[in-house]
Design a protein around this motif. Structure first.
Motif, mmCIF file in Angstrom:
data_model
loop_
_atom_site.group_PDB
_atom_site.id
_atom_site.type_symbol
_atom_site.label_atom_id
_atom_site.label_comp_id
_atom_site.label_asym_id
_atom_site.label_seq_id
_atom_site.Cartn_x
_atom_site.Cartn_y
_atom_site.Cartn_z
ATOM 1 N N ALA A 1 -4.230 6.563 -14.481
ATOM 2 C CA ALA A 1 -3.097 5.626 -13.858
ATOM 3 C C ALA A 1 -3.535 4.510 -13.246
ATOM 4 O O ALA A 1 -3.122 3.514 -12.933
ATOM 5 C CB ALA A 1 -1.843 6.678 -13.217
ATOM 6 N N SER A 2 -4.813 4.800 -12.837
ATOM 7 C CA SER A 2 -5.600 3.699 -11.715
ATOM 8 C C SER A 2 -5.848 2.398 -12.636
ATOM 9 O O SER A 2 -5.965 1.226 -11.908
ATOM 10 C CB SER A 2 -6.652 4.193 -11.426
ATOM 11 N N PHE A 3 -5.964 2.501 -13.868
ATOM 12 C CA PHE A 3 -6.431 1.320 -14.774
ATOM 13 C C PHE A 3 -5.232 0.306 -14.938
ATOM 14 O O PHE A 3 -5.595 -1.036 -14.397
ATOM 15 C CB PHE A 3 -6.846 1.622 -16.214
ATOM 16 N N ALA A 4 -4.358 0.298 -15.582
ATOM 17 C CA ALA A 4 -3.073 -0.615 -15.819
ATOM 18 C C ALA A 4 -2.611 -1.602 -14.605
ATOM 19 O O ALA A 4 -2.807 -2.946 -14.702
ATOM 20 C CB ALA A 4 -2.065 -0.172 -16.441
ATOM 21 N N PRO A 5 -2.181 -1.184 -13.563
ATOM 22 C CA PRO A 5 -1.941 -2.064 -12.261
ATOM 23 C C PRO A 5 -2.977 -2.802 -11.923
ATOM 24 O O PRO A 5 -2.731 -4.018 -11.690
ATOM 25 C CB PRO A 5 -1.228 -0.974 -11.403
ATOM 26 N N ALA A 6 -4.319 -2.071 -11.713
ATOM 27 C CA ALA A 6 -5.368 -2.749 -11.347
ATOM 28 C C ALA A 6 -5.777 -4.107 -12.276
ATOM 29 O O ALA A 6 -6.173 -5.171 -11.862
ATOM 30 C CB ALA A 6 -6.588 -1.744 -11.146
ATOM 31 N N THR B 1 3.828 8.354 -12.426
ATOM 32 C CA THR B 1 3.744 8.593 -11.042
ATOM 33 C C THR B 1 2.449 8.037 -10.216
ATOM 34 O O THR B 1 2.609 7.435 -9.144
ATOM 35 C CB THR B 1 3.743 10.141 -10.567
ATOM 36 N N GLY B 2 1.423 8.104 -11.020
ATOM 37 C CA GLY B 2 0.170 7.473 -10.581
ATOM 38 C C GLY B 2 0.123 5.924 -10.206
ATOM 39 O O GLY B 2 -0.591 5.547 -9.473
ATOM 40 N N PHE B 3 0.965 5.230 -11.085
ATOM 41 C CA PHE B 3 1.041 3.706 -11.108
ATOM 42 C C PHE B 3 1.640 3.531 -9.707
ATOM 43 O O PHE B 3 1.218 2.484 -9.182
ATOM 44 C CB PHE B 3 2.064 3.400 -12.162
ATOM 45 N N LEU B 4 2.585 4.536 -9.138
ATOM 46 C CA LEU B 4 3.176 4.013 -7.757
ATOM 47 C C LEU B 4 2.158 4.018 -6.659
ATOM 48 O O LEU B 4 2.264 3.280 -5.663
ATOM 49 C CB LEU B 4 4.240 5.240 -7.299
ATOM 50 N N PHE B 5 0.941 4.793 -7.020
ATOM 51 C CA PHE B 5 -0.061 4.843 -6.057
ATOM 52 C C PHE B 5 -1.172 3.734 -6.512
ATOM 53 O O PHE B 5 -1.968 3.145 -5.451
ATOM 54 C CB PHE B 5 -0.641 6.257 -5.794
ATOM 55 N N ALA B 6 -1.466 3.696 -7.702
ATOM 56 C CA ALA B 6 -2.545 2.519 -8.049
ATOM 57 C C ALA B 6 -2.271 1.359 -7.759
ATOM 58 O O ALA B 6 -3.335 0.581 -7.270
ATOM 59 C CB ALA B 6 -2.663 2.979 -9.624
ATOM 60 N N GLY B 7 -1.005 0.713 -7.777
ATOM 61 C CA GLY B 7 -0.899 -0.735 -7.342
ATOM 62 C C GLY B 7 -1.026 -0.845 -5.922
ATOM 63 O O GLY B 7 -2.058 -1.783 -5.771
ATOM 64 N N PRO B 8 -0.507 0.045 -4.998
ATOM 65 C CA PRO B 8 -0.966 -0.408 -3.449
ATOM 66 C C PRO B 8 -2.415 -0.139 -3.392
ATOM 67 O O PRO B 8 -3.169 -0.772 -2.394
ATOM 68 C CB PRO B 8 -0.083 0.714 -2.846
ATOM 69 N N LEU B 9 -2.976 0.888 -4.032
ATOM 70 C CA LEU B 9 -4.572 1.087 -3.795
ATOM 71 C C LEU B 9 -5.296 -0.303 -4.101
ATOM 72 O O LEU B 9 -6.404 -0.605 -3.537
ATOM 73 C CB LEU B 9 -4.961 2.146 -4.300
ATOM 74 N N ALA B 10 -4.940 -0.937 -5.464
ATOM 75 C CA ALA B 10 -5.437 -1.986 -5.697
ATOM 76 C C ALA B 10 -5.330 -3.101 -4.832
ATOM 77 O O ALA B 10 -6.154 -4.150 -4.482
ATOM 78 C CB ALA B 10 -5.044 -2.308 -7.269
ATOM 79 N N ASP B 11 -4.252 -3.212 -4.240
ATOM 80 C CA ASP B 11 -3.786 -4.389 -3.380
ATOM 81 C C ASP B 11 -4.721 -3.982 -1.907
ATOM 82 O O ASP B 11 -5.064 -5.064 -1.433
ATOM 83 C CB ASP B 11 -2.329 -4.246 -2.882
ATOM 84 N N ARG B 12 -4.879 -2.752 -1.659
ATOM 85 C CA ARG B 12 -5.827 -2.482 -0.379
ATOM 86 C C ARG B 12 -7.153 -2.549 -0.681
ATOM 87 O O ARG B 12 -8.102 -3.126 0.233
ATOM 88 C CB ARG B 12 -5.321 -1.134 0.002
ATOM 89 N N TYR B 13 -7.748 -2.185 -1.424
ATOM 90 C CA TYR B 13 -9.320 -1.948 -2.054
ATOM 91 C C TYR B 13 -9.801 -2.947 -2.798
ATOM 92 O O TYR B 13 -11.031 -2.867 -2.958
ATOM 93 C CB TYR B 13 -9.499 -0.452 -2.168
ATOM 94 N N GLY B 14 -8.894 -3.715 -3.497
ATOM 95 C CA GLY B 14 -9.520 -4.258 -4.611
ATOM 96 C C GLY B 14 -9.319 -3.808 -6.056
ATOM 97 O O GLY B 14 -9.704 -2.879 -6.205
ATOM 98 N N PRO B 15 -8.988 -4.625 -6.931
ATOM 99 C CA PRO B 15 -8.684 -4.184 -8.255
ATOM 100 C C PRO B 15 -9.972 -3.502 -9.147
ATOM 101 O O PRO B 15 -10.011 -2.627 -9.478
ATOM 102 C CB PRO B 15 -8.176 -5.391 -8.899
ATOM 103 N N ARG B 16 -11.081 -4.422 -9.094
ATOM 104 C CA ARG B 16 -12.405 -4.062 -9.453
ATOM 105 C C ARG B 16 -12.869 -2.542 -9.075
ATOM 106 O O ARG B 16 -13.160 -1.837 -9.855
ATOM 107 C CB ARG B 16 -13.546 -4.927 -9.427
#
Length: 406
Positions: free
Chosen positions: A133-138, A80-95
């Motif tokens: 879940a924050s790690f893999a999509p970023a 479930t966290g992946f669904l949020f982590a991908g958009p968060l990386a797109d918005r705030y930056g993966p690093r």
């Protein structure tokens, strides 16, 4: 793709000579090594409880089958966290997402040993899964935007192989740490390691830059369209079988391992470690494997995993025979995973980030259901469970063929 300032031809030539991957791109070796090692630490938390089912069951006065919910709870929250982590990386930056996510994962990992009963343990594992879940999509976003195009296939194969190697390496480490000082030691060891990874990520990864989604909501907007794409739906269904079968098989080894293996800690340790050569070999063969079209490579790899699972049902009580077929099974999964990422990213088009986030979600939905599949079939014995696992991989192969025919 990173934006590069305008420079003179001489400066560009000098930079290119210093950076064989091309001026403006991150050093591929350091970036790939960091993401691979960190991925092992983070993704390994999914599997850390599999060797601990017995000790945790005794600690919580529960059955080993009930303790599998500590794996499933983590996995469902993780997916479930992946669904949020991908958009968060797109918005705030993966690093930024990777560094803050690793710090959150550190805290939640250190909290798991505080559980005094199974319900609290499952709840804390779910929170840990959301943070992890924050790690893999970023990480996939870092590769797509900061690694030179000609180096991306190797980087992607290393990172996805690291995710799979985590299932073996972290199980081996978890079993060894438990034998030294109890099951809580595993979490107390991995928590600080992830804090250290956050420090290295802050120093090694390229600073966030380039275009960003205007809002998190706009980063989500592509997902409904992607889920309405037949090819992607078939690929996501095939993705569920990848780790679903993998985790079900390793859970079966812990719950209902064949005579001569079940209850033998030395044999179990050997089985878990014996798959490591496949994790090393597949990235080294990435160049040759990449020349095989994905429409052939993906179903063939899943079929190999299915055939190996079927062979495992006839391995009897021989740890050597079972280890050999598990090596082939892991090789099939290690080949299939990057092929799936490539196919999903290509089908996602301009919404590649969201498509890959959904891929990661599908992968770990499968992983979270794997322990329950094995537990529900425990009365069938090890051979019965792995025959069902073979059918799961076969279904994945059929789904992937159908996806490429669309």
């Amino acid at each position: 793709m990173p934006t590069t300032p305008s420079v003179s031809p001489a400066a560009t030539a000098t930079a290119t000579a210093a950076d064989p991957a091309g001026a403006g791109w991150s050093p591929p070796g350091r970036t790939t090594a960091l993401l691979t090692v960190t991925g092992i630490l983070v993704v390994g938390q999914m599997y850390i409880v599999l060797p601990l089912l017995g000790p945790m069951a005794r600690s919580f006065s529960a059955s080993p089958g009930a303790v599998t919910w500590m794996a499933t709870g983590f996995g469902l929250a993780y997916a479930t966290g992946f669904l949020f982590a991908g958009p968060l990386a797109d918005r705030y930056g993966p690093r930024r997402v990777i560094v803050l996510g690793l710090l959150a994962t550190t805290l939640t990992t250190l909290a798991v040993p505080l559980a005094t009963d199974l319900a609290a343990g499952c709840a804390l594992r779910a929170v840990q899964g959301l943070a992890a879940a924050s790690f893999a999509p970023a990480a996939f976003s870092v590769i797509a935007t900061t690694v030179a195009p000609q180096r991306r296939p190797f980087a992607l194969t290393c990172v996805t192989s690291g995710f799979l190697a985590a299932a073996v390496l972290v199980q081996v480490a978890s079993q060894a740490l438990e034998s030294l000082a109890g099951w809580r030691t595993a979490f107390l060891t991995f928590g600080p390691l992830m804090a250290l990874a956050a420090v290295f990520a802050r120093r090694v990864l390229a600073a966030d830059g380039g275009d960003r989604a205007a809002t998190v909501r706009s980063a989500f907007a592509a997902m409904p369209r992607l889920l309405a794409t037949p090819r992607l739906l078939l690929l996501y269904a095939a993705t569920c079988t990848l780790l679903g079968g993998f985790v079900a098989l390793y859970t079966a080894v812990s719950l209902a391992g064949p005579p001569g293996v079940s209850g033998n800690e030395g044999a179990l340790l050997w089985l878990r470690a014996g798959a490591l050569p496949a994790m090393v070999a597949v990235p080294l063969l990435a160049g040759a494997l990449g020349r095989v079209p994905g429409r052939v490579r993906l179903p063939a790899a899943l079929a190999l995993a299915g055939a190996a699972a079927l062979a495992a049902s006839g391995a009897g009580g021989s740890a050597v025979a079972l280890g050999a077929v598990l090596l082939l099974l892991v090789a099939g999964i290690a080949i299939a995973a990057p092929a799936l990422v490539e196919a999903v990213a290509a089908a996602g088009g301009s919404a590649r980030g969201a498509a890959v986030a959904l891929y990661a979600c599908a992968m770990f939905i499968g992983a979270s259901l794997g322990p329950q599949l094995a537990n529900s079939l425990a009365d069938w014995g090890f051979a019965g469970i792995v025959r069902v696992v073979a059918a799961v991989f076969a279904a994945g192969a059929v789904l992937s063929v159908a996806a490429f025919s669309r």
